[in-house]
Enzyme design. Structure first.
Site, PDB file in Angstrom:
ATOM      1  CD  GLU A 192      -3.179  -0.847   2.122  1.00  0.00           C
ATOM      2  OE1 GLU A 192      -4.163  -1.594   2.034  1.00  0.00           O
ATOM      3  OE2 GLU A 192      -3.017  -0.043   3.063  1.00  0.00           O
ATOM      4  CG  ASP A 246      -3.354   8.793   8.140  1.00  0.00           C
ATOM      5  OD1 ASP A 246      -3.200   7.578   8.378  1.00  0.00           O
ATOM      6  OD2 ASP A 246      -3.678   9.239   7.038  1.00  0.00           O
TER       7      ASP A 246
END
Lengths: 270, 406
Positions: free
Chosen positions: A49, A60
């Protein structure tokens, strides 16, 4: 069959689990990303990824926020990230690459232009954190048309009805977010994950990868036992942060981190 | 103005997915989807619940002090020499700005949903104060996220929030202003989604926030309609409000959207001038994109990275804007213009000296444009400026610009 589907199928036949590392493209420098991708493959990655940096990565935690900032300091663009995949493909046409990021860089580039360039470069899947299937009507068909897998998130808060709907929009695998929180937090509860993933398996035939909170061989094995694959992000990105100065040292550190996870996952098969 | 919006068109927006034309929607990570859908369902039920509405109206009257006056600024009108200038005095609300209309409504929703922990983002600190205030009143735990730069330039409001019992979290990431505060509020929400209610302060964010904040703020425009009829015997010819996220503007505009003869002006922060790139005017100089859960006009670079913004007013220092404004711009129903830092400061000084009303620096943008616009209009016309907040919080900034230490 897409490259992701092929890899997932082969792993299943061998009773093995997918190891899916995440790094942010352009971190610590755009010149080393392709090299780091090859390093991840050598250390045991089944799928990569590759994070597309964004100025406002809302889902995040601090580790990946800082990675985005480091990458954007060099002006890393989505076009450049696609270029990195193209470069990676010169030496590796086996390992699937999933671009993971936020919607706006894609929207700015134009969805059709993006899908065309990504497919052309050898990207296999796209995971857009802030694009639920409800908003993907215009985008997803552009991916499907070019054999790009659309990978969507499932969360502990996702009700059954949505799990089914999301799985229907997905291909390749679905990404189960192991806890309610941002990336890099350490609050994974393996029993809860096991229960939820088993339940998801009842609703879809797609492989289920689990991410958020996997930081070492032990957590990788524990989560691998109950899923089809593990996604490892923040702990790798943190390693990049701590070894920015010396690329060789960085590659060693990434290998030292990832390889034991590979072994732990493979030991589950025996 | 030629765009005619019928009742039918207006009641169909946003659509079931929270879209205003091409804008709005729900662009968030999966973890938050369930909460947003629950909130939408509960809100749509409560919206038509007489008990909820009665409680909201009572709080607005007895706690906020509504209706806020519609005041004829006689001397300002004389000095300007154009249209009659009227001021909607949201600065007289409890806590000193329009923000409290919304926090009252959302805190009521939170209580009905049984959430005990409240989070909010704030720029100038007005929304933070308004949130901390309703939390103090209802005994709810309150966390306010505020960009570290804003913590510094709005220290008075930071202290007010602390006195009210809120925890203020200074956000050090990104540009250290409002957008980063919103990022961190979203991160907190995703981490405490079970027990936490996020009180968003503006008409942006994922559906249903732009809808419910607009509904709660629409009391401003409804009152103006009634007051204008009572005091002037007609509806105003023009409405002027500043636009950061755009909550005071949409609250003022919304009840007039169907009145094609009422011109609507939203005033963005022109900062050092649009041509310098140092501004916060996405509607005037940005383009559509996706941030903070909705599609709207944004300030961004060619790669889709969100651009840094500049405004003398922390409350307008935001790269996005509510999706309903984006839609109103595209269909031509509202005009969006910008005013520079310096023009806004002139507006601040003018209103202070001529009317004895000290506006917030955000509001001063609307004052500056309103006066300019009024001068171009006929004397028998009527222009209303939304005085969205009072300027006490900005005294330090003004003094600093004047080179005075206080």
């Amino acid at each position: 069959m897409s490259r992701i589907e092929g890899v997932m199928k082969a792993l299943k036949e061998q009773n093995r689990k997918a190891l899916i590392p995440y790094i942010t493209a352009g971190d610590p420098h755009p010149d080393v990303t392709v090299d780091l991708m090859h390093t991840l493959v050598r250390a045991g990655a089944d799928i990569i990824e590759l994070g597309v940096p964004f100025s406002d990565p809302m889902a995040d935690g601090p580790v990946i926020q800082l990675a985005c900032e480091r990458s954007l300091k060099h002006g890393t663009s989505l076009r450049q990230v696609i270029g990195m995949v193209k470069e990676f493909r010169k030496q590796d046409d086996q390992t699937p690459v999933v671009l993971m990021g936020y919607l706006n860089p894609m929207e700015a580039m134009g969805y059709e232009v993006f899908a065309e360039a990504a497919a052309d470069a050898g990207v296999d899947g796209v995971l857009t954190v802030d694009l639920p299937p409800e908003e993907a009507d215009d985008v997803a068909p552009l991916f499907t048309k070019r054999n790009l897998d659309a990978i969507f998130l499932l969360a502990p808060t996702t009700i059954d009805e949505r799990v089914r709907a999301i799985a229907e929009h997905s291909s390749g695998y679905v990404y189960y977010v192991s806890f309610k929180g941002v990336t890099g937090a350490a609050k994974i509860n393996v029993d809860e994950v096991a229960e939820k993933v088993a339940h998801i398996h009842e609703m879809t035939a797609l492989p289920v990868g689990v991410g958020f909170g996997i930081r070492d061989a032990e957590t990788a094995a524990a989560v691998g036992r109950v899923s089809d694959g593990v996604i490892v992000g923040s702990v790798l990105v943190d390693t990049i942060a701590r070894n920015q100065a010396d690329t060789e040292e960085l590659k060693r550190a990434l290998t030292d981190l990832l390889h034991p996870m590979r072994e732990a996952l493979d030991s589950l098969a025996s | 103005m030629s765009v005619k919006l019928t009742e039918e068109m207006l009641s169909a927006l946003p659509d079931a997915r929270g879209h205003f034309g091409a804008y709005g929607g729900r662009f968030v990570s999966e973890t938050l989807m369930d909460s947003l859908m629950t909130l939408e369902k509960e809100y749509l039920q409560m919206k038509n619940d007489p008990e909820f509405q009665a409680k909201f109206d009572k709080d607005l009257a007895d706690y906020v002090g509504r209706p806020s006056p519609l005041y004829f600024a006689e001397r300002l009108t004389r000095e300007t020499g154009g249209a009659q200038i009227w001021l909607k005095r949201e600065d007289l609300n409890h806590t000193g700005a329009h923000k409290v209309n919304n926090t009252i409504g959302q805190a009521l929703l939170a209580s009905f949903l049984g959430k005990k922990r409240i989070i909010a983002e704030t720029g100038a600190g007005q929304h933070g104060v308004a949130t901390a205030t309703v939390c103090a009143r209802l005994g709810l735990e309150c966390h306010v996220f505020m960009g570290a730069e804003d913590v510094q330039r709005q220290s008075l409001n930071v202290y007010r929030m602390k006195l009210l019992g809120a925890q203020v979290h200074a956000v050090e990431s990104g540009t250290r202003t409002l957008k980063d505060a919103m990022n961190d509020a979203m991160r907190d929400w995703v981490s405490h989604v079970d027990d936490t209610f996020y009180i968003i302060g503006t008409v942006a964010g994922p559906h249903p926030y732009p809808l419910l904040v607009r509904d709660f703020q629409s009391v401003i425009g409804r009152e103006i309609r009634r007051q204008a009829m009572e005091k002037a015997g007609k509806l105003p010819d023009a409405l002027v409000a500043c636009v950061g996220g755009g909550s005071n503007a949409i609250g003022m505009f919304y009840p007039f959207l169907g009145d094609e003869n009422v011109e609507l002006y939203g005033v963005e922060a022109g900062g050092l001038g649009i041509e310098t790139g140092q501004h916060a005017a996405p509607l005037c100089a940005g383009r559509p994109g996706v941030l903070h859960g909705n599609r709207t006009y944004l300030m961004e670079d060619e790669n889709g990275q969100i651009a840094g913004t500049h405004s003398v007013s922390a409350g307008l220092d935001y790269p996005g804007v509510g999706p309903e404004h984006a839609w109103l711009k595209d269909i031509g129903r509202a005009h969006y213009v910008s005013v520079t830092d310096n023009e806004a400061l002139d507006g601040f000084r003018m209103l202070t000296r001529v009317e004895g009303i000290m506006p917030a620096l955000e509001t001063a943008h609307a004052v500056a444009y309103g006066v300019k616009k009024a001068a171009e209009m006929d004397k028998d016309q009527m222009l209303v400026i939304n005085i969205s907040g009072r300027g006490d919080k900005d005294i330090h900034t003004i003094a600093q610009l004047d080179g005075i230490e206080i």
